[in-house]
Design a protein around this motif. Structure first.
Motif, PDB file in Angstrom:
ATOM      1  N   HIS A 124      70.739  40.749  44.511  1.00  9.91           N
ATOM      2  CA  HIS A 124      71.095  41.356  43.225  1.00  9.91           C
ATOM      3  C   HIS A 124      71.374  40.269  42.197  1.00  9.91           C
ATOM      4  N   PRO A 126      71.779  41.144  38.170  1.00  7.45           N
ATOM      5  CA  PRO A 126      71.557  42.009  37.005  1.00  7.45           C
ATOM      6  C   PRO A 126      71.100  41.269  35.756  1.00  7.45           C
ATOM      7  N   ALA A 129      67.421  41.311  36.198  1.00 10.50           N
ATOM      8  CA  ALA A 129      66.793  42.554  36.647  1.00 10.50           C
ATOM      9  C   ALA A 129      65.876  43.137  35.570  1.00 10.50           C
ATOM     10  N   ASP A 158      66.649  46.173  48.732  1.00  8.60           N
ATOM     11  CA  ASP A 158      67.695  45.199  48.422  1.00  8.60           C
ATOM     12  C   ASP A 158      68.604  45.008  49.636  1.00  8.60           C
ATOM     13  N   LEU A 184      66.101  49.923  38.442  1.00  8.65           N
ATOM     14  CA  LEU A 184      65.926  48.474  38.525  1.00  8.65           C
ATOM     15  C   LEU A 184      66.980  47.755  37.696  1.00  8.65           C
ATOM     16  N   LYS A 186      69.597  46.135  39.055  1.00 10.60           N
ATOM     17  CA  LYS A 186      70.193  45.029  39.815  1.00 10.60           C
ATOM     18  C   LYS A 186      69.161  43.982  40.211  1.00 10.60           C
ATOM     19  N   CYS A 187      67.916  44.384  40.379  1.00 10.14           N
ATOM     20  CA  CYS A 187      66.839  43.458  40.732  1.00 10.14           C
ATOM     21  C   CYS A 187      65.517  44.186  40.564  1.00 10.14           C
TER      22      CYS A 187
END
Length: 266
Positions: A124, A126, A129, A158, A184, A186-187
């Motif tokens: 992760h 952000p 992201a 994830d 999407l 966080k990644c």
């Protein structure tokens, strides 16, 4: 055509300090161009890189088309300068581009594909992201997990086991007749076809544990260059078959997505 030379001290080369776009050109005109520009600007703004002027960006695709379909790759780096990781006081971004002929894998539209669950898990971050930054080492490692031509894509989750994306495509699924795609925040990379489908109300964002994949009605992988590939077989990273889906005679989701890309119904 003379290939551009990237200096040894370019920050994109040294640190992945930049963003890129991969754009479908149809008869020399960029498809979903406004979405690509919007994502490139978001990426530059997130990283604090000055956005190239519109005239320079448009110049990358203007000119005579060599083939009906081409792929334009744009790379924007922060340029050179700065000591170590420290940012240059007055960055001078470097814009690189290349056009190559392209033929879509239409057999995968028509016959569907096999995908595998990757062993690698996405971390992760952000702050990164959604954008298409140059540091794609997680995707490179995931793609290195298989060599078989029978596997078209790999699905990535994830660290919490939530589905995020494929190695180079976004993921979509159907449940109770509705089409969804992973959040999407966080990644992962927010694809331009994905953005257009969400904006048109065809797709909604949701979360999905990878453990729930066998319960889905349909599954697809897609991007703005290759189009939509229906998934007919899902295998584990060990190669063991996990789930199969029938290939529908008419794929309404594929038809809607391909209309945005200018691909004829197959």
């Amino acid at each position: 055509m003379t290939q551009p030379q990237v200096p040894f001290d370019d920050r994109g080369l040294a640190y992945g300090d930049g963003v890129f776009e991969t754009v479908l050109l149809r008869e020399g005109k960029p498809v979903l161009w406004s979405y690509h520009l919007a994502r490139l600007r978001r990426g530059c703004q997130r990283l604090g890189i000055p956005v190239p002027c519109q005239e320079a960006l448009d110049a990358t695709w203007q000119g005579i088309a060599e083939t009906p379909l081409e792929v334009l790759k744009l790379i924007v780096t922060r340029g050179s300068g700065g000591r170590g990781y420290a940012l240059p006081e007055s960055p001078m971004p470097r814009l690189l581009s290349r056009r190559t002929p392209f033929v879509p894998a239409t057999a995968r539209w028509q016959k569907g594909v096999t995908v595998r669950l990757c062993r690698l898990r996405l971390g992760h971050q952000p702050a990164l992201a959604g954008i298409k930054h140059l540091n794609r080492l997680e995707n490179v490692l995931a793609r290195g997990e298989w060599q078989s031509a029978d596997i078209a894509e790999g699905l990535l989750a994830d660290m919490h086991g939530e589905l995020v994306e494929a190695t180079s495509m976004n993921v979509f699924w159907q449940r109770q007749g509705r089409i969804y795609t992973p959040r999407l925040d966080k990644c992962g990379v927010a694809g331009t076809l994905r953005d257009a489908l969400i904006e048109q109300g065809i797709v909604r964002e949701a979360t999905l544990p990878v453990a729930a994949l066998p319960t889905l009605e349909r599954l697809w992988v897609a991007n703005s260059v290759q189009g939509v590939w229906p998934v007919i077989t899902l295998v584990c990273h060990t190669g063991t078959q996990k789930q199969t889906w029938p290939l529908e005679p008419v794929d309404d989701f594929q038809v809607a997505a391909h209309r945005l890309l200018g691909y004829a119904a197959q």
